[in-house]
Every structure is written in structure tokens, then in C-alpha cells.
Design a protein around this motif. Structure first.
Motif, PDB file in Angstrom:
ATOM      1  N   HIS A   1      -6.970  -7.834  -1.652  1.00 41.72           N
ATOM      2  CA  HIS A   1      -6.121  -8.886  -1.066  1.00 41.72           C
ATOM      3  C   HIS A   1      -6.518 -10.287  -1.535  1.00 41.72           C
ATOM      4  O   HIS A   1      -6.686 -11.209  -0.721  1.00 41.72           O
ATOM      5  CB  HIS A   1      -6.198  -8.809   0.462  1.00 41.72           C
ATOM      6  CG  HIS A   1      -5.861  -7.465   1.029  1.00 41.72           C
ATOM      7  ND1 HIS A   1      -6.788  -6.462   1.174  1.00 41.72           N
ATOM      8  CD2 HIS A   1      -4.696  -6.946   1.458  1.00 41.72           C
ATOM      9  CE1 HIS A   1      -6.210  -5.384   1.693  1.00 41.72           C
ATOM     10  NE2 HIS A   1      -4.938  -5.651   1.863  1.00 41.72           N
TER      11      HIS A   1
ATOM     12  N   LEU B   1      -4.299  -1.811  -4.712  1.00 48.17           N
ATOM     13  CA  LEU B   1      -3.309  -2.255  -3.717  1.00 48.17           C
ATOM     14  C   LEU B   1      -2.042  -1.405  -3.798  1.00 48.17           C
ATOM     15  O   LEU B   1      -1.546  -0.912  -2.793  1.00 48.17           O
ATOM     16  CB  LEU B   1      -2.950  -3.725  -3.932  1.00 48.17           C
ATOM     17  CG  LEU B   1      -1.925  -4.244  -2.913  1.00 48.17           C
ATOM     18  CD1 LEU B   1      -2.597  -4.544  -1.571  1.00 48.17           C
ATOM     19  CD2 LEU B   1      -1.191  -5.478  -3.421  1.00 48.17           C
TER      20      LEU B   1
ATOM     21  N   SER C   1      -9.177  -0.917   4.125  1.00 44.12           N
ATOM     22  CA  SER C   1      -8.521  -1.954   3.328  1.00 44.12           C
ATOM     23  C   SER C   1      -7.068  -1.584   3.058  1.00 44.12           C
ATOM     24  O   SER C   1      -6.334  -2.347   2.452  1.00 44.12           O
ATOM     25  CB  SER C   1      -9.251  -2.123   2.005  1.00 44.12           C
ATOM     26  OG  SER C   1      -9.139  -0.934   1.248  1.00 44.12           O
TER      27      SER C   1
ATOM     28  N   GLU D   1       1.061  -9.146   3.594  1.00 45.98           N
ATOM     29  CA  GLU D   1       1.171  -8.580   2.236  1.00 45.98           C
ATOM     30  C   GLU D   1       2.541  -8.785   1.616  1.00 45.98           C
ATOM     31  O   GLU D   1       2.882  -8.134   0.639  1.00 45.98           O
ATOM     32  CB  GLU D   1       0.888  -7.079   2.227  1.00 45.98           C
ATOM     33  CG  GLU D   1       0.021  -6.663   3.351  1.00 45.98           C
ATOM     34  CD  GLU D   1      -1.001  -5.646   2.992  1.00 45.98           C
ATOM     35  OE1 GLU D   1      -1.551  -5.684   1.877  1.00 45.98           O
ATOM     36  OE2 GLU D   1      -1.243  -4.784   3.831  1.00 45.98           O
TER      37      GLU D   1
ATOM     38  N   ALA E   1      -7.684  -7.028   5.592  1.00 44.71           N
ATOM     39  CA  ALA E   1      -6.897  -7.761   4.606  1.00 44.71           C
ATOM     40  C   ALA E   1      -7.342  -9.217   4.445  1.00 44.71           C
ATOM     41  O   ALA E   1      -6.958  -9.865   3.478  1.00 44.71           O
ATOM     42  CB  ALA E   1      -5.418  -7.722   4.995  1.00 44.71           C
TER      43      ALA E   1
ATOM     44  N   HIS F   1       0.829  -1.209   0.000  1.00 40.55           N
ATOM     45  CA  HIS F   1       0.000   0.000   0.000  1.00 40.55           C
ATOM     46  C   HIS F   1       0.862   1.257   0.000  1.00 40.55           C
ATOM     47  O   HIS F   1       0.405   2.334  -0.348  1.00 40.55           O
ATOM     48  CB  HIS F   1      -0.883   0.040   1.258  1.00 40.55           C
ATOM     49  CG  HIS F   1      -1.855  -1.094   1.369  1.00 40.55           C
ATOM     50  ND1 HIS F   1      -2.970  -1.195   0.576  1.00 40.55           N
ATOM     51  CD2 HIS F   1      -1.873  -2.179   2.187  1.00 40.55           C
ATOM     52  CE1 HIS F   1      -3.641  -2.296   0.918  1.00 40.55           C
ATOM     53  NE2 HIS F   1      -2.987  -2.906   1.870  1.00 40.55           N
TER      54      HIS F   1
ATOM     55  N   HIS G   1      -5.541  -4.676   9.519  1.00 43.50           N
ATOM     56  CA  HIS G   1      -6.395  -3.888   8.632  1.00 43.50           C
ATOM     57  C   HIS G   1      -7.284  -4.855   7.863  1.00 43.50           C
ATOM     58  O   HIS G   1      -7.200  -6.061   8.079  1.00 43.50           O
ATOM     59  CB  HIS G   1      -5.587  -2.943   7.729  1.00 43.50           C
ATOM     60  CG  HIS G   1      -4.815  -3.623   6.632  1.00 43.50           C
ATOM     61  ND1 HIS G   1      -3.776  -4.483   6.871  1.00 43.50           N
ATOM     62  CD2 HIS G   1      -4.925  -3.546   5.294  1.00 43.50           C
ATOM     63  CE1 HIS G   1      -3.291  -4.912   5.718  1.00 43.50           C
ATOM     64  NE2 HIS G   1      -3.971  -4.360   4.734  1.00 43.50           N
TER      65      HIS G   1
HETATM   66 ZN    ZN Z   1      -3.519  -4.585   2.762  1.00 47.46          ZN
END
Ligand code: ZN
Length: 339
Positions: free
Chosen positions: A168, A116, A254, A310, A234, A91, A232
């Protein structure tokens, strides 16, 4: 085998370029300068329109996509460059000018999309204007809306972003397998080499096979304990796929770029108490201080368990590949909720 495949492609290229010359009265541009690799593998006189497999260069944005693309190229030929270093928050990543230049020279840029890579929007546009081919795979894998798996409280919050789709998608391995197939098809299309599609099919089978282990771990948690609180928003795909509920998130967004208000945190503390939450699933790539503060505020013994959210983990971590990352996360979730 590979040589035979190549000769077929070279022949196909000759046919295509012959048709092209016959159909077009416009003057042909000068032939591109062949690289050393394509000179070695290309019969004399063949136009270098299709890159040889070994010269195919794909740039992937995230480490998860980098791993999947790397599997395809290890089988079909070519090299992958992963834009984001291990442990990067996608992000919050922006590209250097060298990386934007690398997008332009790559045969394909594979991106997650769906917002993203918020810091790469301009880079994608600039690179595309200079001829880069940016392939955003997220929008093609039937993305879900934000707030999937949320309880009543979560849906109220998600309602503000009702038309946003959740980027995600790698948390659903079947969507990642589909992404592999789509990337393979795109590479087969752009290179004229069907090996990319064949190899991507193998990669997709490997992902779908490994999903059984993830399902087994997540199914082992009793249904009434499948309550997730994450750093978060995700894990919507995981919740949606395996019947989990997202009771709350430390950052009600998000994206990790948002910041919770004191009201958001007070709401989360109330949710943790009401639901009897025993674990907050944080992110190995982010500080856990906010999650720890929230947990302390409840006065309950809440564990903080960092997941690989992530990014892949380091090569010596249990999450060095995409498949290993998903299994590691499933084991951490199951262990955290059952223990
Ligand atoms: Zn994320």
C-alpha cells in the motif's frame, strides 16, 4: 513546442533505425501498419517504431495509479485506461479476457505489484507472454515490511509474514511522487519522448507540494492520540511517515481476502479497550459490519469512519483524484481522532 519535440524524436528514430539496418544482416521484418494518428503526424518514410505521443496508450491497474498516469499523459500526450472501476478492491479484482487483450496492445501496463493485484497474477503472466510490458512500480519505491507502525502486539502477528512487503505504498505521497517519476522515465524510454519524464517531474512536484496539507492535518493530532485501528493492514506507510501507531486491524492481514478468526476479533476487542480507542477506520469500498460488531462488543462509543483505502472515490466525492483522496483521508483521520 510539441511539434518541434516530435520532429526531434522522428529524426532520432531515423538515426536509430539507420544504425540498426547497418548493424544487422538479418532480414528486416515488415514495417508495422501505421495508425491514422501516426500517419498524420509522421513525416513520409519515417519508420513507425516510436508511437506518436497522441497514440501512446497506457493501462494502469488501480484508480490511484490511473490518476497519476493520467496526469502525466494529459501533459505529454496519450490516453490512460484504468483497469479497475472506482470502488474496486484491488486485492480481489480479476481481469476479463478483453482486459488481458488490452494489456497486450497497450504501450505499457502500469501495475502496483507487491502482491496487491492478487487476482491479476495469471493475467500479467499471460499478457507478458503475448508481448505486454508490465511495469510493477511498487518494488521500485523502497517498500516497507508489513507491520510497520504496529505496536508490540501487532509485531507478533506480523512476524508470521516477516518477509512480506507492504503493497500500500500510495499512503506515502513521497513514494507515489517517486512512482510518478519512475513511470515517466519508463515511458520516456519506451517511446523515445523525453516529455514523459518532464511531465512526470511536474506531476511528482504537484504530489509533493500537496503532501504539506496532508502532513499538516496528521501533525495536528496530539502524539498520544495517534492510534489507528483499520480494516486491514493498509496504513503502515502512513503510520511510518507521520508517527502513528497501528494498534490493531479488523482483518489481521495485508489483504482484504483474509478473514479474522474469532480469536483475532477477541484480541482486537481487548486492544480497543486497553488503548481506549475512539475510532475504527474502515474502508468505503468494504462493508463495515465486522468493524461495527467489534465496536459494539467493546461497549464503548467507538466511531466507524470509512476511509478511501484502495480506490479513489466517485467523481463527485471528496476523493476524486489521488491528491484529493490523500487529503480526504488525512482530514478524516485527524477529525476522527481529535473529535
Ligand atoms: Zn489492501
Amino acid at each position: 513546442m510539441r511539434k518541434a519535440a516530435f520532429i526531434l524524436i522522428a529524426a532520432a528514430t531515423l538515426v536509430i533505425s539507420a544504425c540498426g539496418s547497418a548493424d544487422s544482416s538479418a532480414p528486416q521484418p515488415p514495417a508495422p501498419v501505421s495508425t491514422a494518428a501516426s500517419v498524420a503526424a509522421t513525416p513520409a518514410g519515417t519508420p513507425a517504431e516510436s508511437p506518436t505521443a497522441s497514440a501512446v496508450n497506457v493501462l494502469a491497474t488501480t484508480t490511484m495509479l490511473g490518476d497519476v498516469v493520467g496526469q502525466i499523459l494529459a501533459c505529454a500526450g496519450g490516453t490512460v485506461t484504468v483497469l479497475m472501476p472506482t470502488g474496486t478492491d484491488p486485492h480481489d479484482f480479476s481481469a476479463s479476457s478483453d482486459q488481458v487483450a488490452a494489456m497486450v496492445t497497450a504501450n505499457l501496463v502500469v501495475a502496483n505489484g507487491l502482491g496487491l493485484e492478487a487476482g491479476l497474477t495469471d493475467a500479467f503472466e499471460n499478457a507478458a507472454a503475448d508481448g505486454a510490458k508490465v511495469f510493477e512500480v511498487g518494488p521500485l519505491v523502497n517498500p516497507i515490511e508489513l507491520g510497520a507502525g504496529a505496536n508490540e502486539h501487532g509485531e507478533e502477528e506480523a512476524g508470521q509474514e516477516h518477509d512480506s512487503l507492504d503493497p500500500h505504498f500510495w499512503f506515502d505521497m513521497n513514494r507515489m511522487a517517486l512512482a510518478a517519476e519512475l513511470i515517466g522515465a519508463e515511458l520516456a524510454d519506451s517511446t523515445g519522448d523525453g516529455a514523459y519524464a518532464t511531465c512526470a517531474a511536474t506531476t511528482a512536484v504537484n504530489i509533493r507540494t500537496a503532501e504539506a496539507g496532508v502532513r499538516s492535518a496528521l501533525d495536528s493530532v496530539p502524539a498520544d492520540q495517534r492510534i489507528l485501528v483499520t480494516d486491514h493492514e493498509a496504513l503502515g506507510y502512513l503510520a511510518d511517515t507521520y508517527g502513528y501507531e497501528i494498534a490493531g486491524t479488523v482483518i489481521p492481514s495485508s489483504s482484504t481476502l483474509a478473514e479474522p478468526s474469532s480469536g483475532d476479533l477477541a484480541d482486537l476487542v481487548a486492544t480497543l479497550k486497553a488503548e481506549g480507542v475512539t475510532a475504527i477506520f474502515a474502508n468505503v469500498a468494504q462493508t463495515t459490519s465486522l468493524a461495527e460488531a467489534v465496536a459494539a462488543e467493546t461497549g464503548m462509543p467507538i466511531k466507524i469512519i470509512p476511509l478511501y483505502v484502495e480506490s479513489l472515490g466517485a467523481p463527485d466525492s471528496p476523493a476524486a483524484t489521488y491528491i484529493a483522496m490523500m487529503q480526504a483521508n488525512a482530514d478524516l483521520i485527524a477529525g476522527g481522532l481529535k473529535g
